[in-house]
Design a protein around this motif. Structure first.
Motif, PDB file in Angstrom:
ATOM      1  N   LYS A 120       0.912  -1.415   0.090  1.00 52.21           N
ATOM      2  CA  LYS A 120       0.043  -0.418   0.515  1.00 52.21           C
ATOM      3  C   LYS A 120       1.025   1.777  -0.054  1.00 52.21           C
ATOM      4  CE  LYS A 120      -3.800   2.386   2.783  1.00 52.21           C
ATOM      5  NZ  LYS A 120      -4.565   2.097   3.572  1.00 52.21           N
ATOM      6  N   LEU A 171      -4.654  -2.426  -5.159  1.00 53.86           N
ATOM      7  CA  LEU A 171      -4.952  -3.259  -4.111  1.00 53.86           C
ATOM      8  C   LEU A 171      -6.497  -4.103  -4.758  1.00 53.86           C
ATOM      9  CD1 LEU A 171      -3.647  -1.781  -0.794  1.00 53.86           C
ATOM     10  CD2 LEU A 171      -2.395  -3.926  -1.884  1.00 53.86           C
ATOM     11  N   SER A 172      -6.708  -5.056  -4.084  1.00 52.28           N
ATOM     12  CA  SER A 172      -8.077  -5.031  -3.955  1.00 52.28           C
ATOM     13  C   SER A 172      -8.778  -5.746  -3.017  1.00 52.28           C
ATOM     14  CB  SER A 172      -7.811  -6.277  -4.765  1.00 52.28           C
ATOM     15  OG  SER A 172      -9.227  -7.547  -5.444  1.00 52.28           O
ATOM     16  N   ASP A 173     -10.217  -4.697  -3.016  1.00 50.45           N
ATOM     17  CA  ASP A 173     -11.108  -5.244  -2.330  1.00 50.45           C
ATOM     18  C   ASP A 173     -11.750  -6.483  -2.850  1.00 50.45           C
ATOM     19  OD1 ASP A 173     -12.901  -3.542  -3.839  1.00 50.45           O
ATOM     20  OD2 ASP A 173     -13.071  -2.188  -2.186  1.00 50.45           O
ATOM     21  N   SER A 174     -11.962  -7.102  -3.466  1.00 47.74           N
ATOM     22  CA  SER A 174     -12.897  -7.601  -4.281  1.00 47.74           C
ATOM     23  C   SER A 174     -12.799  -9.212  -3.714  1.00 47.74           C
ATOM     24  CB  SER A 174     -13.340  -8.004  -5.661  1.00 47.74           C
ATOM     25  OG  SER A 174     -11.829  -8.530  -6.376  1.00 47.74           O
ATOM     26  N   GLY A 231      -8.737  -8.317   1.382  1.00 51.63           N
ATOM     27  CA  GLY A 231      -7.643  -7.605   0.530  1.00 51.63           C
ATOM     28  C   GLY A 231      -6.735  -7.957   0.175  1.00 51.63           C
ATOM     29  N   ASP A 280      -3.261  -6.638  -5.803  1.00 55.84           N
ATOM     30  CA  ASP A 280      -3.245  -6.555  -7.333  1.00 55.84           C
ATOM     31  C   ASP A 280      -2.739  -8.101  -8.055  1.00 55.84           C
ATOM     32  OD1 ASP A 280      -6.491  -6.552  -7.084  1.00 55.84           O
ATOM     33  OD2 ASP A 280      -6.352  -4.688  -8.555  1.00 55.84           O
ATOM     34  N   ALA A 300      -4.459 -10.946  -4.461  1.00 56.97           N
ATOM     35  CA  ALA A 300      -5.594 -10.944  -5.449  1.00 56.97           C
ATOM     36  C   ALA A 300      -4.779 -11.977  -6.358  1.00 56.97           C
ATOM     37  CB  ALA A 300      -6.360  -9.771  -4.951  1.00 56.97           C
ATOM     38  N   ARG A 326      -8.019 -15.010  -3.240  1.00 50.13           N
ATOM     39  CA  ARG A 326      -7.567 -15.040  -2.184  1.00 50.13           C
ATOM     40  C   ARG A 326      -7.222 -16.341  -1.659  1.00 50.13           C
ATOM     41  NH1 ARG A 326      -4.903 -13.543   2.563  1.00 50.13           N
ATOM     42  NH2 ARG A 326      -7.467 -12.923   3.414  1.00 50.13           N
TER      43      ARG A 326
END
Length: 409
Positions: A249, A255-258, A262, A265, A285, A296
Motif C-alpha cells: 500500500k 490493491l483489491s477489495d474483491s 483484501g 492485485d 489477489a 486469495r
C-alpha cells in the motif's frame, strides 16, 4: 526482456523461500536476497499446528536443507523487516537502514494473526500460532490439566484443540458461528468435526462471542457475551490471519477489495501493477483463469506453488498460474484433503461414504460440475478427485455416489 542482475524477495516464508530455490534450480546465477523477520531459514507451516504442537517433531519441513542457501549463494537477511519499497529507484529499505537495490522484486510478506479488539486483549498469556517459535512455546505449555481456551474454531483452532487434548489439557473452544469450520464446510460436514472433538473431550461454546479477557497483568479468564467467564491458564487466539499489505500500500501498488481481507492485485502470471514487481502467497489477489475472477488463498500449498511458479515470471515468463487450491488437515484419527474452491452454502453437496463413520468423500457441485472435493479417511481416489475438480466434465450425484470415480474421468 533482459535478465535481471539482482532479485530481492521480501518475506522469508514458504512463498519467498520457494521462489528463491526455484530461481537457482532454473539456472539463474544473478544475485538473490531474501529479507525476513523470522530468525529461522524458510520453512513450511503445516507442522506448526500438527506434528510440532503434538510433540511428534521438533523441526518443521524446511523449504530446503539449512545449508542450501549459502551453498547456492542466496543471501538470507534474517531477523530484519523491510520498511519501504521505493519503486522509482528500485530499492528496498530495511529496519536497520540498509538499502537493497533490485532489478526485479518479489513481495511475499504473508499474513499476520488477527487480534480481538476487546478489553484485556493486551494481557500477557494471550497466544497466537503463526511461527515456529510460537509453536514450540505453545507446545511446552500444553500440559496435563492445563485449562486451555481457544478463541476461534477454524483450522488452526481445531488442530490446536486436538494437540492440546493429546497432551491432556482441559480444552474449551469458542466461536460465534454455530459450528466449527462452518464457513469452509457448511452444515453437514462441519457437524462431523464438532462431534469428533466432542468425543475427544473438547467443550464447545458455539454461537457466542468474546466480550473480553480478564486477569491482573496475565490473562486468567475469557468473558463471553451473556456474562459467563471461563477460567483459563492459557488462551490461544485463533481468529484468522490478515494479509500483510502495508508495504504494498505504501509503495502505491494496486490493491483489491474483491477478495476477503483484501490483497495485492496480480495478474494470472503473478505480476503486480508496478513494472518488475511480482507477488506470491497469502497477499495475492490473483486473477485465476479457471475461475475468471480474483481469488486469495492462504493455504500452505498455494504459497509453495505460487512461489515456485513466480520464479519463472521474475525471469520474464508470462505463463499463467492455474493450480487448484489444495488443503489438508489431521485431527485425532481423522485425516482429510480438500481440492478446489466452492461455496458450501449455495453449491450442491453430494456425499459418498459414511459421515458418521468419518470415512467419506464430499463433493460440491454447481451446474453438474465438481467445484471441490474433500476426502476424509479415504486415500485411494486422489488422482480421480483432482481430475474431477480440474476437468470440465459434467457428472450427476448418482454417478459420484455409485460409480468408480476413475471411470468418470
Amino acid at each position: 526482456m533482459t535478465s535481471p542482475q539482482r532479485i530481492v524477495i521480501i518475506g522469508s516464508g514458504l512463498a519467498g523461500g520457494s521462489a528463491a530455490a526455484a530461481l537457482r534450480e532454473r539456472g539463474y546465477d544473478g544475485g538473490v536476497t531474501i529479507i525476513g523477520n523470522d530468525p529461522n531459514p524458510p520453512y513450511e507451516l503445516p507442522a506448526l499446528s500438527k506434528q510440532i504442537l503434538l510433540g511428534d517433531a521438533e523441526e518443521p519441513d524446511w523449504v530446503r536443507p539449512k545449508e542450501f542457501w549459502a551453498e547456492h549463494d542466496i543471501e538470507l537477511v534474517s531477523g530484519a523487516t523491510a520498511t519501504a519499497v521505493r519503486l522509482g529507484n528500485r530499492v528496498v529499505v530495511d529496519d536497520k537502514g540498509t538499502e537493497h537495490p533490485y532489478d526485479r522484486l518479489l513481495l511475499a510478506t504473508g499474513s499476520a494473526p488477527r487480534s480481538l479488539p476487546v478489553p484485556g486483549a493486551d494481557l500477557d498469556g494471550l497466544r497466537t500460532l503463526r511461527t515456529l517459535d510460537d509453536s514450540r512455546a505453545l507446545r511446552d505449555l500444553l500440559t496435563e490439566g492445563t485449562k486451555v481456551v481457544i478463541v476461534g474454531a477454524g483450522w488452526i483452532g481445531c488442530e490446536a484443540a486436538a494437540a492440546a487434548r493429546k497432551h491432556g489439557a482441559d480444552v474449551t473452544v469458542i466461536d460465534p458461528l454455530p459450528l466449527p469450520l462452518h464457513r469452509s464446510m457448511g452444515d453437514e460436514c462441519a457437524e462431523v468435526f464438532r462431534d469428533l472433538h466432542a468425543e475427544n473431550g473438547v467443550s464447545w461454546r458455539l454461537g457466542v462471542g468474546v466480550e473480553g479477557f480478564t486477569g491482573e497483568g496475565t490473562v486468567s479468564g475469557v468473558r463471553l457475551a451473556g456474562g459467563e467467564t471461563l477460567k483459563a491458564d492459557l488462551v490461544l487466539v485463533a481468529v484468522g490471519a490478515a494479509p500483510r499489505l502495508e508495504l504494498a500500500k505504501a509503495a502505491g501498488l494496486e490493491l483489491s477489495d474483491s477478495v476477503a481481507g483484501g490483497g495485492v492485485d496480480v495478474d494470472s502470471a503473478l505480476r503486480t501493477s508496478a513494472p518488475d514487481v511480482c507477488a506470491a502467497g497469502d497477499i495475492t489477489a490473483h486473477y485465476h483463469p479457471r475461475y475468471e475472477r480474483r481469488i486469495r488463498v492462504e493455504h500452505w500449498a498455494n504459497a509453495k506453488d505460487q512461489g515456485t511458479h513466480v520464479a519463472g515470471t521474475l525471469l520474464g515468463e508470462t505463463t499463467p498460474y492455474t493450480k487448484t487450491p489444495y488443503f489438508f488437515s489431521d485431527q485425532y484419527d481423522l485425516g482429510m484433503e480438500v481440492r478446489g474452491l466452492a461455496n458450501p452454502f449455495t453449491d450442491e453437496l453430494v456425499v459418498r461414504g459414511d459421515l458418521k463413520a468419518r470415512e467419506f468423500t464430499a463433493f460440491w457441485l454447481r451446474a453438474g460440475k465438481v467445484l471441490a472435493a474433500m476426502n476424509v479417511n479415504m486415500w485411494d481416489d486422489g488422482e480421480a478427485l483432482q481430475a474431477l475438480v480440474d476437468g470440465d466434465m459434467t457428472v450427476t450425484a448418482d454417478q459420484l455416489t455409485g460409480a468408480e470415480l476413475s471411470s468418470l474421468v
